[in-house]
Design a protein around this motif. Structure first.
Motif, mmCIF file in Angstrom:
data_model
loop_
_atom_site.group_PDB
_atom_site.id
_atom_site.type_symbol
_atom_site.label_atom_id
_atom_site.label_comp_id
_atom_site.label_asym_id
_atom_site.label_seq_id
_atom_site.Cartn_x
_atom_site.Cartn_y
_atom_site.Cartn_z
ATOM 1 N N ALA A 69 28.503 11.024 41.608
ATOM 2 C CA ALA A 69 28.599 9.711 40.949
ATOM 3 C C ALA A 69 29.206 8.696 41.910
ATOM 4 C CB ALA A 69 29.431 9.819 39.672
ATOM 5 N N GLY A 70 30.226 9.110 42.634
ATOM 6 C CA GLY A 70 30.832 8.219 43.630
ATOM 7 C C GLY A 70 29.869 7.877 44.748
ATOM 8 N N THR A 71 29.099 8.873 45.186
ATOM 9 C CA THR A 71 28.118 8.639 46.247
ATOM 10 C C THR A 71 27.061 7.638 45.797
ATOM 11 O OG1 THR A 71 28.434 10.864 47.113
ATOM 12 C CG2 THR A 71 26.386 9.744 47.717
ATOM 13 N N PHE A 72 26.557 7.815 44.582
ATOM 14 C CA PHE A 72 25.531 6.895 44.098
ATOM 15 C C PHE A 72 26.090 5.505 43.856
ATOM 16 C CE2 PHE A 72 23.016 10.673 43.480
ATOM 17 C CZ PHE A 72 21.758 10.215 43.796
ATOM 18 N N VAL A 78 26.386 -0.651 48.576
ATOM 19 C CA VAL A 78 25.981 -0.917 49.948
ATOM 20 C C VAL A 78 24.527 -1.369 50.018
ATOM 21 C CG1 VAL A 78 25.692 0.164 52.223
ATOM 22 C CG2 VAL A 78 27.668 0.716 50.831
ATOM 23 N N LYS A 79 23.763 -1.083 48.970
ATOM 24 C CA LYS A 79 22.329 -1.383 48.926
ATOM 25 C C LYS A 79 21.579 -0.628 50.030
ATOM 26 C CE LYS A 79 22.427 -4.352 45.562
ATOM 27 N NZ LYS A 79 21.991 -4.005 44.269
ATOM 28 N N ALA A 80 21.971 0.631 50.218
ATOM 29 C CA ALA A 80 21.328 1.467 51.228
ATOM 30 C C ALA A 80 19.893 1.792 50.817
ATOM 31 C CB ALA A 80 22.126 2.742 51.430
ATOM 32 N N LEU A 81 19.649 1.867 49.524
ATOM 33 C CA LEU A 81 18.300 2.133 49.017
ATOM 34 C C LEU A 81 17.944 1.049 48.014
ATOM 35 C CD1 LEU A 81 18.715 5.938 48.249
ATOM 36 C CD2 LEU A 81 17.440 4.974 50.139
ATOM 37 N N ASP A 82 16.659 0.818 47.840
ATOM 38 C CA ASP A 82 16.290 -0.144 46.808
ATOM 39 C C ASP A 82 16.558 0.465 45.433
ATOM 40 O OD1 ASP A 82 14.234 1.671 46.721
ATOM 41 O OD2 ASP A 82 12.637 0.193 46.658
ATOM 42 N N THR A 83 16.662 -0.357 44.434
ATOM 43 C CA THR A 83 17.090 0.066 43.099
ATOM 44 C C THR A 83 16.165 1.121 42.505
ATOM 45 O OG1 THR A 83 18.019 -2.126 42.759
ATOM 46 C CG2 THR A 83 17.705 -0.778 40.813
ATOM 47 N N PHE A 88 15.210 6.849 40.827
ATOM 48 C CA PHE A 88 14.453 8.101 40.860
ATOM 49 C C PHE A 88 15.300 9.247 41.393
ATOM 50 C CE2 PHE A 88 10.300 5.863 40.499
ATOM 51 C CZ PHE A 88 9.777 6.661 39.497
ATOM 52 N N ILE A 89 16.022 9.009 42.456
ATOM 53 C CA ILE A 89 16.872 10.062 43.028
ATOM 54 C C ILE A 89 17.950 10.453 42.022
ATOM 55 C CG2 ILE A 89 18.524 10.591 44.862
ATOM 56 C CD1 ILE A 89 16.856 8.699 46.669
ATOM 57 N N TRP A 90 18.566 9.457 41.386
ATOM 58 C CA TRP A 90 19.609 9.736 40.403
ATOM 59 C C TRP A 90 19.057 10.531 39.220
ATOM 60 C CZ3 TRP A 90 24.338 10.735 40.134
ATOM 61 C CH2 TRP A 90 25.051 10.675 38.957
#
Length: 114
Positions: A69-72, A78-83, A88-90
Protein backbone atom coordinates in the motif's frame (compact mmCIF):
# COMPACT_ATOMS: atom_id res chain seq x y z
CA UNK A 1 -12.70 -17.49 14.62
CA UNK A 2 -13.96 -20.63 12.95
CA UNK A 3 -16.28 -18.70 10.62
CA UNK A 4 -13.56 -16.36 9.36
CA UNK A 5 -12.56 -18.65 6.52
CA UNK A 6 -16.11 -19.12 5.24
CA UNK A 7 -16.79 -15.39 5.45
CA UNK A 8 -13.48 -14.59 3.78
CA UNK A 9 -14.13 -17.15 1.05
CA UNK A 10 -17.49 -15.55 0.23
CA UNK A 11 -16.05 -12.02 0.21
CA UNK A 12 -13.07 -13.12 -1.90
CA UNK A 13 -15.15 -14.96 -4.50
CA UNK A 14 -17.58 -12.04 -4.79
CA UNK A 15 -14.80 -9.46 -4.81
CA UNK A 16 -12.67 -11.20 -7.41
CA UNK A 17 -15.74 -12.15 -9.44
CA UNK A 18 -16.99 -8.59 -9.63
CA UNK A 19 -13.42 -7.46 -10.35
CA UNK A 20 -13.56 -9.23 -13.69
CA UNK A 21 -15.37 -6.12 -14.82
CA UNK A 22 -12.89 -3.25 -14.57
CA UNK A 23 -15.24 -0.73 -12.99
CA UNK A 24 -16.64 -3.34 -10.62
CA UNK A 25 -13.15 -3.76 -9.18
CA UNK A 26 -13.17 -0.15 -8.03
CA UNK A 27 -16.14 -0.97 -5.80
CA UNK A 28 -15.53 -4.62 -4.91
CA UNK A 29 -11.85 -4.54 -3.95
CA UNK A 30 -12.17 -1.77 -1.34
CA UNK A 31 -15.11 -3.65 0.23
CA UNK A 32 -13.05 -6.86 0.23
CA UNK A 33 -10.10 -4.97 1.69
CA UNK A 34 -12.25 -3.49 4.47
CA UNK A 35 -13.65 -6.93 5.31
CA UNK A 36 -10.14 -8.38 5.44
CA UNK A 37 -8.91 -5.54 7.66
CA UNK A 38 -11.72 -6.30 10.11
CA UNK A 39 -10.76 -9.99 9.97
CA UNK A 40 -7.12 -9.06 10.62
CA UNK A 41 -8.15 -7.20 13.75
CA UNK A 42 -10.08 -10.27 14.93
CA UNK A 43 -7.14 -12.55 14.12
CA UNK A 44 -4.71 -10.20 15.89
CA UNK A 45 -6.91 -10.26 18.98
CA UNK A 46 -6.79 -14.10 19.00
CA UNK A 47 -3.17 -14.44 17.89
CA UNK A 48 -2.18 -16.41 21.01
CA UNK A 49 -4.31 -19.33 19.79
CA UNK A 50 -2.50 -19.62 16.45
CA UNK A 51 0.29 -22.01 15.53
CA UNK A 52 3.73 -20.54 14.82
CA UNK A 53 3.40 -21.19 11.08
CA UNK A 54 0.02 -19.50 10.85
CA UNK A 55 1.18 -16.58 12.97
CA UNK A 56 4.25 -16.07 10.75
CA UNK A 57 2.09 -16.12 7.62
CA UNK A 58 -0.37 -13.72 9.22
CA UNK A 59 2.40 -11.25 10.06
CA UNK A 60 3.86 -11.70 6.56
CA UNK A 61 0.44 -10.82 5.11
CA UNK A 62 0.12 -7.72 7.29
CA UNK A 63 3.64 -6.52 6.45
CA UNK A 64 3.17 -7.22 2.73
CA UNK A 65 -0.15 -5.37 2.67
CA UNK A 66 1.21 -2.32 4.46
CA UNK A 67 4.39 -2.32 2.35
CA UNK A 68 2.55 -2.66 -0.94
CA UNK A 69 0.00 0.00 0.00
CA UNK A 70 2.86 2.35 0.81
CA UNK A 71 4.61 1.48 -2.44
CA UNK A 72 1.51 2.17 -4.50
CA UNK A 73 0.86 5.42 -2.65
CA UNK A 74 4.44 6.48 -3.40
CA UNK A 75 4.08 5.54 -7.07
CA UNK A 76 0.85 7.51 -7.21
CA UNK A 77 2.45 10.61 -5.69
CA UNK A 78 5.59 10.39 -7.85
CA UNK A 79 3.49 9.68 -10.96
CA UNK A 80 5.91 6.94 -11.97
CA UNK A 81 3.10 5.20 -13.85
CA UNK A 82 0.00 6.55 -15.49
CA UNK A 83 -3.20 6.17 -13.48
CA UNK A 84 -4.71 3.40 -15.61
CA UNK A 85 -1.58 1.23 -15.43
CA UNK A 86 -1.36 1.76 -11.69
CA UNK A 87 -5.00 0.72 -11.28
CA UNK A 88 -4.49 -2.49 -13.28
CA UNK A 89 -1.37 -3.42 -11.33
CA UNK A 90 -3.10 -2.63 -8.03
CA UNK A 91 -6.07 -4.84 -9.04
CA UNK A 92 -3.78 -7.84 -9.62
CA UNK A 93 -1.77 -7.20 -6.45
CA UNK A 94 -5.01 -6.84 -4.46
CA UNK A 95 -6.25 -10.15 -5.83
CA UNK A 96 -2.98 -11.82 -4.82
CA UNK A 97 -3.21 -10.37 -1.33
CA UNK A 98 -6.84 -11.49 -1.07
CA UNK A 99 -5.88 -15.08 -1.92
CA UNK A 100 -2.96 -14.94 0.54
CA UNK A 101 -5.38 -13.78 3.27
CA UNK A 102 -7.78 -16.55 2.25
CA UNK A 103 -4.96 -19.08 2.74
CA UNK A 104 -4.17 -17.66 6.19
CA UNK A 105 -7.82 -17.94 7.26
CA UNK A 106 -7.87 -21.48 5.85
CA UNK A 107 -4.92 -22.38 8.10
CA UNK A 108 -6.63 -20.76 11.08
CA UNK A 109 -9.79 -22.75 10.36
CA UNK A 110 -7.72 -25.94 10.09
CA UNK A 111 -5.97 -25.16 13.39
CA UNK A 112 -9.31 -24.70 15.15
CA UNK A 113 -10.62 -28.03 13.83
CA UNK A 114 -7.87 -29.93 15.66
Amino acid sequence: MKYLHKTNKIFTILGIGVSLTFWGAMIALPVLGLAQIIMCIIIFYHRKNLTKKTLKLFYAYVIATIGLAGTFKTLEVVKALDTLSLMFIWMFVSAGLAFFHLYVTYLINKDYEL
